[in-house]
Write an enzyme that holds these catalytic residues in place. Structure first.
Site, PDB file in Angstrom:
ATOM      1  N   ARG A  89      36.802  51.669  46.093  1.00 56.72           N
ATOM      2  CA  ARG A  89      38.065  50.978  45.869  1.00 56.72           C
ATOM      3  C   ARG A  89      39.219  51.832  46.386  1.00 56.72           C
ATOM      4  O   ARG A  89      39.170  53.070  46.356  1.00 56.72           O
ATOM      5  CB  ARG A  89      38.222  50.745  44.370  1.00 56.72           C
ATOM      6  N   THR A 366      38.758  38.382  49.906  1.00 60.30           N
ATOM      7  CA  THR A 366      37.577  39.205  49.728  1.00 60.30           C
ATOM      8  C   THR A 366      36.415  38.562  50.457  1.00 60.30           C
ATOM      9  O   THR A 366      36.412  37.369  50.689  1.00 60.30           O
ATOM     10  CB  THR A 366      37.282  39.302  48.216  1.00 60.30           C
ATOM     11  N   GLU A 405      46.427  45.976  48.332  1.00 64.69           N
ATOM     12  CA  GLU A 405      45.814  46.100  47.010  1.00 64.69           C
ATOM     13  C   GLU A 405      46.759  46.627  45.932  1.00 64.69           C
ATOM     14  O   GLU A 405      46.445  46.513  44.741  1.00 64.69           O
ATOM     15  CB  GLU A 405      44.584  47.020  47.078  1.00 64.69           C
ATOM     16  N   SER A 437      40.009  45.536  39.647  1.00 62.89           N
ATOM     17  CA  SER A 437      39.533  44.554  40.611  1.00 62.89           C
ATOM     18  C   SER A 437      38.687  43.503  39.906  1.00 62.89           C
ATOM     19  O   SER A 437      38.096  43.769  38.857  1.00 62.89           O
ATOM     20  CB  SER A 437      38.682  45.234  41.693  1.00 62.89           C
ATOM     21  N   SER A 438      38.622  42.312  40.518  1.00 58.98           N
ATOM     22  CA  SER A 438      37.742  41.260  40.010  1.00 58.98           C
ATOM     23  C   SER A 438      36.402  41.218  40.731  1.00 58.98           C
ATOM     24  O   SER A 438      35.531  40.411  40.375  1.00 58.98           O
ATOM     25  CB  SER A 438      38.428  39.889  40.154  1.00 58.98           C
ATOM     26  N   GLY A 459      39.130  36.455  44.182  1.00 57.41           N
ATOM     27  CA  GLY A 459      40.050  37.043  43.217  1.00 57.41           C
ATOM     28  C   GLY A 459      39.553  36.859  41.797  1.00 57.41           C
ATOM     29  O   GLY A 459      38.377  37.090  41.492  1.00 57.41           O
TER      30      GLY A 459
END
Length: 554
Positions: A89, A366, A405, A437-438, A459
């Site tokens: 990440r 994503t 982000e 984050s998802s 998301g």
């Protein structure tokens, strides 16, 4: 290996389903699927194919594929029968400040979403290199060759890329950046579907990475171009940020449900926690009896998701800076207390829900791909630059888009981010911190063997999409292709409305949910799932029919 081989040697169909005996994969692009399949056929393992696919997506799917973003990887290693989780990440730059996006009127400014100031320090290249160093078998340089060729020789632009470029420019004016306009907006308009997109600067960047390894991105010529380009355009990422970036191997989050063991990412993934809490709450209900996508079953799913998101938004942050009460959040006691607040016939307004007090004693863009190789190794990898085309800023002279982000942090307490999430102070902006984050890549085990692997874009809808596909297969007995094709629904606590896919959800179902007080809201497609199921010696790979991905196998 040539582009012609990748494009035309294998019959890859968008939204396809493949049944294979040896190895298979599913990605968001036929180009990337073809490249990964060629590596698997050439003796590479799942990690080798993952490196190829990830770099290919940076070229052919710039909406989300990237070297300027980050992601999460889950890997099942057949030799040790262990599951590994890698966090690459992005992190906040050293110069980041909590109030850096607050406008004079207290609102969140557009700089949190558009331009280089919205970017966190990229982790994709470091993450892929770390996975390759530990588990890869093919030479690094060889694995970058397909992406280099695609960038240099060009790829065919599809209608989705043209449309989404137009949408992002209309909303965020991403063509304001000369480097972005030159690449994606020739003549002032989004590059047309059917035309050829050639990316010479990106090809040169990938060539440097192939020759010098990941160090070039963090300390070499690419680092120099990155920092100079960012600073000239008002960003704050510096050389020290790049030098000090490190991916992190973490213990995966393990969830037990009905005899299955689901492995997914722990924090800073909030998605894994949502999936785990939702399943814990649902475990006491007879979901098989309530039926596949009946009003009652969808009501129970939505109410479980609502409560899981309340906890996610309050308690989940970067574990390096936040004490997260894992044991209590994932306890049977907390699930039982949340269940007591669920009315079996009526939606509960989020604003009316009080958190179970006795349980707490401790303080769209994503892309995903899934791969199984001949030896039974499994990769489930989700990578992102946040919104479509990330920050919209192409690094001058380097040819790749930066992420945005930083918008995933809590820029202002009580205010929603672009995904509508109202998050807690544990996710506030701090230098060197990973934003929540998802992303929820998952590997599902049955009888201690891999049974299914999947992930999606979307998301905050990511964990609820994973939840529904998993239950569709394991509880309601749908085939993997039918499980992916089924209508999707989503509840994230705030906003109150339950989201559904307008083109797929039956009107009768929408009316029934409205009657239960859910205040449903129609929208476009939810997610882009890429999944693999392994059963009785066969591998079934499915690309979501909603978008233009492809499955492949042999």
């Amino acid at each position: 290996m040539t582009i012609a081989f990748l494009l035309f040697a294998s019959p890859l169909l968008a939204g396809s389903t493949i049944t294979a005996s040896n190895a298979a994969l599913s990605t968001a692009s036929p180009y990337a699927t073809g490249a990964g399949l060629a590596v698997l056929k050439g003796g590479g393992n799942a990690i080798d194919a993952a490196v190829v696919v990830a770099f290919a997506l940076a070229v052919v799917h710039p909406q989300a594929g990237n070297i300027g973003g980050g992601g999460f990887l889950l890997y099942y290693d057949a030799a040790t029968e262990g599951v590994w989780a890698l966090d690459f990440r992005e992190v906040a730059p050293a110069a980041a400040k909590q109030d850096m996006y607050l406008a004079s009127d207290g609102t969140i400014s557009s700089t949190s979403r558009t331009g280089p100031l919205s970017a966190g320090v990229p982790g994709t290249v470091a993450g892929l290199a770390a996975a390759h160093a530990r588990f890869g078998t093919k030479p690094w340089k060889e694995l970058l060759a397909p992406a280099i060729a695609m960038a240099r020789e060009g790829i065919r632009v599809d209608a989705e890329m043209q449309r989404e470029l137009g949408e992002e420019d209309e909303e965020r004016k991403i063509s304001q950046f000369p480097s972005t306009a030159a690449l994606f907006f020739p003549g002032g308009k989004p590059i047309a579907a059917g035309s050829t997109l050639v990316q010479p600067d990106l090809a040169a960047t990938l060539q440097r990475l192939a020759k010098s390894g990941p160090a070039d991105f963090y300390e070499g010529e690419t680092a120099r171009r990155l920092v100079n380009g960012i600073r000239a355009a008002g960003g704050i990422i510096g050389y020290r940020d790049l030098r000090e970036y490190k991916p992190i191997w973490r213990a995966p989050l393990e969830i037990g449900f009905n005899g299955y063991a689901i492995y997914t990412m722990p924090p800073p993934s909030g998605g894994g926690m949502v999936l785990a809490e939702s399943l814990n709450i649902l475990s006491a209900y007879d979901l098989e009896k309530t039926g596949f996508q009946t009003p009652r079953s969808l009501h129970l799913l939505a109410e479980a998701e609502r409560r899981a998101y309340i906890d996610r938004n309050k308690y989940v942050g970067d574990p390096a800076s936040t004490r997260i009460p894992f044991r209590l959040l994932l306890s049977a006691e907390r699930a039982a207390l949340w269940r007591r607040s669920i009315d079996p016939d009526r939606a509960t307004l989020t604003a009316s829900l009080a958190e179970p007090a006795s349980a707490m004693t401790e303080g769209s863009d994503t892309t995903h791909f899934t791969i199984v190789d001949e030896k039974g190794n499994v990769v489930s990898l989700t990578t992102t630059i946040n919104e479509n085309f990330g920050s919209g800023f192409v690094v001058p002279g380097a040819g790749f888009l930066l992420n945005n982000e930083m918008d995933d942090f809590t820029a202002a307490t009580g205010q929603p981010n672009r995904a509508g999430l109202v998050q807690g102070v544990v996710n506030s902006i701090e230098p060197g911190k990973r934003m929540i984050s998802s992303m929820t890549p998952a590997i599902i085990m049955r009888n201690d063997r891999p049974f299914m692997a999947l992930g999606t874009r979307g998301g905050p809808t990511i964990p609820t999409t994973i939840l529904q596909v998993f239950l569709n297969v394991t509880v309601w007995g749908l085939s993997l292709s039918d499980a992916l094709a089924a209508p999707r629904y989503h509840q994230q606590a705030l906003p109150e409305e339950m989201q559904y896919e307008m083109a797929l959800a039956p009107k009768g179902m929408v009316d029934a949910l409205n009657a239960m007080g859910h205040g449903v809201r129609g929208g476009g497609p939810i997610g882009d799932v890429h999944a693999i199921l392994i059963d009785r010696g066969k591998i079934v790979a499915v690309a979501d029919p909603r978008r233009g991905g492809a499955a492949g196998g042999y």
